[in-house]
Design an enzyme around this catalytic site. Structure first.
Site, PDB file in Angstrom:
ATOM      1  N   HIS A  42       0.303  -2.944  11.026  1.00  0.00           N
ATOM      2  CA  HIS A  42       1.359  -3.848  11.511  1.00  0.00           C
ATOM      3  C   HIS A  42       1.751  -3.617  12.972  1.00  0.00           C
ATOM      4  CE1 HIS A  42       1.841  -5.766   7.667  1.00  0.00           C
ATOM      5  NE2 HIS A  42       1.912  -4.590   7.097  1.00  0.00           N
ATOM      6  N   GLN A  97       1.219 -11.699  10.061  1.00  0.00           N
ATOM      7  CA  GLN A  97       1.744 -10.470   9.478  1.00  0.00           C
ATOM      8  C   GLN A  97       0.915  -9.237   9.844  1.00  0.00           C
ATOM      9  OE1 GLN A  97       0.459  -8.979   5.834  1.00  0.00           O
ATOM     10  NE2 GLN A  97       2.332  -9.534   4.755  1.00  0.00           N
ATOM     11  N   GLN A 113       0.830  -1.197   0.000  1.00  0.00           N
ATOM     12  CA  GLN A 113       0.000   0.000   0.000  1.00  0.00           C
ATOM     13  C   GLN A 113       0.868   1.252   0.000  1.00  0.00           C
ATOM     14  OE1 GLN A 113      -3.314  -0.487   2.528  1.00  0.00           O
ATOM     15  NE2 GLN A 113      -3.862   1.667   2.586  1.00  0.00           N
ATOM     16  N   SER A 129       4.376  -6.294   2.809  1.00  0.00           N
ATOM     17  CA  SER A 129       3.058  -6.177   3.447  1.00  0.00           C
ATOM     18  C   SER A 129       1.980  -6.780   2.534  1.00  0.00           C
ATOM     19  CB  SER A 129       2.787  -4.712   3.790  1.00  0.00           C
ATOM     20  OG  SER A 129       1.602  -4.570   4.535  1.00  0.00           O
ATOM     21  N   LEU A 130       1.067  -5.955   2.043  1.00  0.00           N
ATOM     22  CA  LEU A 130       0.055  -6.411   1.094  1.00  0.00           C
ATOM     23  C   LEU A 130       0.675  -7.205  -0.055  1.00  0.00           C
ATOM     24  CD1 LEU A 130      -2.647  -6.204  -0.619  1.00  0.00           C
ATOM     25  CD2 LEU A 130      -1.738  -3.998  -1.395  1.00  0.00           C
ATOM     26  N   ARG A 150      -9.090  -7.785   4.387  1.00  0.00           N
ATOM     27  CA  ARG A 150      -7.932  -7.342   5.174  1.00  0.00           C
ATOM     28  C   ARG A 150      -7.930  -5.824   5.307  1.00  0.00           C
ATOM     29  NH1 ARG A 150      -2.467  -5.822   3.817  1.00  0.00           N
ATOM     30  NH2 ARG A 150      -0.880  -6.678   5.239  1.00  0.00           N
TER      31      ARG A 150
END
Length: 309
Positions: A194, A243, A11, A88-89, A113
């Site tokens: 996170h 995560q 992102q 991440s994503l 998510r």
């Protein structure tokens, strides 16, 4: 033979118009966007190509939009790779590339998510800040000293760490880091991604992920939470769950891939964030960026050269 890593952005890399040139030039890319529209029951492709930007920036839209664009570029490029990773994503994109997840399932998961992460903390209660010119030890020490909850959540490069948590604690940590000679700037995001404040989102997403069929990855997937490769479906699933509320160990992941023989990193998706981080982690590592069809020939040439060594 040098190994090739395909890496996928997260992102923040989104921009209106992303993926459109690939859609117009490649039947494989068109098929990805058509599948994305069908999987979500809406015109995600139009949002990627035309915006509006404010709607594209909404977390629940951004996440499937970046994933769809990355996979459209991957399939249009149609080039070999040895390992994958995503920031991440981007780890979901990596699992689609590795065959761990079907595209439609991944799109539906990242839509949830994004929704769950946004809903975990009321708007304005959480914050994130990028810290430059400070090593991780200093960042962690100051976060521990500040009242309230603030944590290091992205270890991006030797001198770039992202912190997140309660808004006031993030502001105070940023001020103390500046006093210590670092640079700290608040990020324009809607939630403290996170951080441990995301645990409610993790619990909700766990239920959805557990219902989805995961396959054995065709290539090693280097996961954010451990900075190690996974090669079985259950490990992949658990890493994606963990995560959500734990740090992205990107610098460690890149160094592990280099130690394991990767000589070329191909960033597949919108933006150049990961390529920029790679320069700061190891200037010697080869890198190439794929954002559209004009990048395909250079990427294919670099991949062929790396794999011939």
């Amino acid at each position: 033979m040098g190994k090739v890593a395909f890496v996928f952005p997260g992102q923040g890399s989104q921009k209106v118009g992303m993926g459109q040139e690939a859609y117009e030039a490649s039947e494989a890319a068109r098929a990805v966007f058509d599948e994305a529209d069908e999987a979500l029951g809406e015109a995600l492709s139009r949002l990627c190509f035309e915006g509006p930007e404010e709607e594209l920036k909404l977390t629940a839209n951004t996440q499937p939009a970046i994933l769809a664009t990355s996979i459209a570029l991957l399939r249009a490029l149609d080039a070999p790779f040895d390992v994958v990773a995503g920031h991440s994503l981007g780890e979901y994109s990596a699992h689609v590339a590795a065959g761990t997840l079907e595209l439609g399932e991944a799109l539906r998961l990242v839509r949830k998510r994004g929704q769950y992460m946004q809903e975990a903390v009321p708007y304005g209660r959480g914050a994130m800040a990028a810290v430059l010119k400070a090593d991780r030890t200093l960042v962690e020490r100051i976060c521990a000293e500040v009242p309230g909850l603030v944590e290091a959540v992205n270890y991006n490069s030797p001198e770039q760490t992202v912190i997140a948590g309660e808004a006031e604690a993030v502001r105070e940590a940023g001020a103390k880091l500046k006093e210590a000679g670092a640079r700290a700037s608040t990020l324009p995001v809607s939630a403290p991604f996170h951080s441990s404040l995301m645990e409610p989102a993790e619990a909700r997403l766990r239920e959805d992920i557990e219902r989805v069929a995961f396959s054995t990855p065709r290539v090693p997937v280097y996961v954010n939470v451990d900075a190690t490769p996974v090669m079985d479906a259950e490990a992949a699933k658990q890493a994606l769950i963990r995560q959500v509320s734990r740090p992205v160990r990107w610098e460690d992941s890149v160094r592990r891939m280099i130690d394991d023989g990767v000589s070329l990193f191909v960033e597949v998706g919108p933006g150049r964030v990961l390529s920029g981080l790679l320069v700061r982690i190891d200037k010697r590592a080869g890198r190439v960026n794929v954002q559209g069809p004009l990048d395909f020939d250079a990427a294919r040439d670099a991949i062929a050269e790396a794999r011939s060594r």
